[in-house]
Design a protein around this motif. Structure first.
Motif, short mmCIF file in Angstrom:
data_model
loop_
_atom_site.label_atom_id
_atom_site.label_comp_id
_atom_site.label_asym_id
_atom_site.label_seq_id
_atom_site.Cartn_x
_atom_site.Cartn_y
_atom_site.Cartn_z
N LEU A 200 0.83 -1.24 0.02
CA LEU A 200 0.07 0.12 0.11
C LEU A 200 0.93 1.38 -0.11
CD1 LEU A 200 -2.78 1.56 0.01
CD2 LEU A 200 -2.75 1.02 2.68
N ALA A 201 1.89 1.22 0.81
CA ALA A 201 2.92 2.11 0.74
C ALA A 201 3.37 2.78 -0.77
CB ALA A 201 3.97 2.30 1.61
N ALA A 202 3.81 1.68 -1.33
CA ALA A 202 4.42 1.63 -2.78
C ALA A 202 3.37 2.35 -3.81
CB ALA A 202 4.73 0.26 -3.17
N ILE A 203 2.05 1.76 -3.54
CA ILE A 203 0.96 2.53 -4.34
C ILE A 203 0.88 3.95 -4.13
CG2 ILE A 203 -1.71 2.59 -4.77
CD1 ILE A 203 -1.70 -0.55 -4.04
N LEU A 204 0.83 4.34 -2.89
CA LEU A 204 0.79 5.54 -2.45
C LEU A 204 1.90 6.34 -2.89
CD1 LEU A 204 -1.01 5.18 1.01
CD2 LEU A 204 -2.21 5.78 -0.95
N CYS A 205 3.19 5.86 -2.98
CA CYS A 205 4.45 6.70 -3.33
C CYS A 205 4.02 7.05 -5.01
CB CYS A 205 5.64 5.86 -3.05
SG CYS A 205 6.06 5.62 -1.44
N GLY A 206 3.67 6.16 -5.67
CA GLY A 206 3.56 6.52 -7.08
C GLY A 206 2.34 7.50 -7.29
N LEU A 207 1.20 7.38 -6.49
CA LEU A 207 0.03 8.27 -6.84
C LEU A 207 0.64 9.77 -6.33
CD1 LEU A 207 -2.71 6.22 -5.52
CD2 LEU A 207 -2.30 6.84 -7.71
#
Length: 324
Positions: A200-207
């Protein structure tokens, strides 16, 4: 109410989605999607993957992630930009006159009543879903977009909890409402021993465009575990990290569907002549679902062979034909 409706789409599409560039074609002059908003120009929206076309629309508004169009029946239809391949100007002419907002009936009376009932139901869910935190968070997002202080307070309280997964889920919700996400929290999530939190942290980093997290994302991208490598691939692509292309060219041929889909997204997101050339080479060397993945990238890159390639795949492999 319109912001609430848009939020529903964003919540459903978060796994997802981020904003994507949409090309405007067929115009008599260079024009952006935002410049079409509010004009009398008729357009056709072409969807990614399926290539389906929705004609005779007028662009009402454009945000970083969505566009809203008006149909000939005066219905408002929202699209996530990530799902739109291009917008074609019908007849080639961009109309200069702009219609007045009060000439567009946003919601008819019966539609307004439906929305009001939906909002009322959301309030009930928020008040009663104490045993289902995920559902309560989703309800809080919708209410917070309507400036509900109790819903916003609930999300902020969760974001300050001691559980990293809860913090990240609440921060994702606050991001949908328009709040920023702490970079330190994202790094903490990326270093967590909880794989769900790292993903989830990875997803948010991209967004959120957190370029400083690239050193944390690269090891995840190279991890054999799909629950780490797939979200990291999407995030790095959103951050424009072209160094991952060689690994993506291998990932797109892996049997795991989640990895394959992540590679399709990442290669499409990064784009460029180098990727197009690689995909054209692979199109003649692969079969079945791998060739279909390659064709999806070519379609996203608007390669001239996209339609011919997809037709050939669907003829040879009927089970790959998407349901419509």
């Amino acid at each position: 109410m319109n912001r609430t409706i848009a939020a529903v789409l964003l919540v459903l599409g978060l796994s997802l989605s981020g904003a994507a560039g949409v090309t405007v074609t067929g115009a008599d002059r260079a024009v952006t999607l935002s410049e079409l908003a509010g004009t009398e120009t008729l357009v056709t929206v072409v969807l990614k993957d399926s290539g389906a076309k929705d004609p005779n629309l007028k662009v009402i508004s454009v945000t970083d992630t969505t566009m809203t169009v008006l149909t000939q029946k005066n219905d408002l239809i929202p699209y996530l930009l990530d799902t739109v391949q291009e917008v074609q100007v019908q007849g080639g002419r961009v109309e200069g006159s702009r219609f007045k907002p009060d000439e567009v009936q946003i919601l008819r009376a019966e539609q307004q009543r439906v929305v009001e009932r939906a909002v009322s139901r959301v309030r009930e869910i928020f008040a009663e879903a104490n045993d289902d935190q995920e559902l309560k968070i989703d309800a809080a997002v919708l209410l917070a977009l309507g400036n509900d202080n109790s819903a916003m307070g609930y999300l902020k309280q969760l974001a300050e909890s001691n559980d990293i997964m809860t913090q990240l889920e609440a921060s994702r919700a606050l991001y949908l409402v328009g709040e920023s996400i702490s970079e330190s929290l994202l790094k903490q999530g990326l270093e967590s021993g909880n794989r769900q939190a790292r993903a989830l942290a990875a997803i948010l980093c991209g967004l959120t465009g957190q370029k400083d997290t690239v050193p944390y994302l690269n090891p995840m991208f190279n991890d054999r575990a799909v629950e780490l490598s797939a979200p990291a691939a999407r995030a790095l692509a959103r951050l424009g990290e072209r160094e991952i292309i060689p690994r993506l060219l291998t990932m797109i041929e892996e049997p795991n569907e989640t990895k394959g889909d992540a590679a399709v997204f990442a290669l499409s997101q990064l784009g460029g002549e180098d990727i197009r050339t690689e995909m054209l080479a692979k199109a003649g060397q692969t079969e079945g679902k791998i060739r279909y993945r390659v064709a999806r990238v070519l379609h996203s890159l608007d390669d001239p062979s996209k339609i011919t390639e997809l037709k050939a795949i669907f003829n040879n492999y009927p089970t790959l034909t998407p349901d419509v």
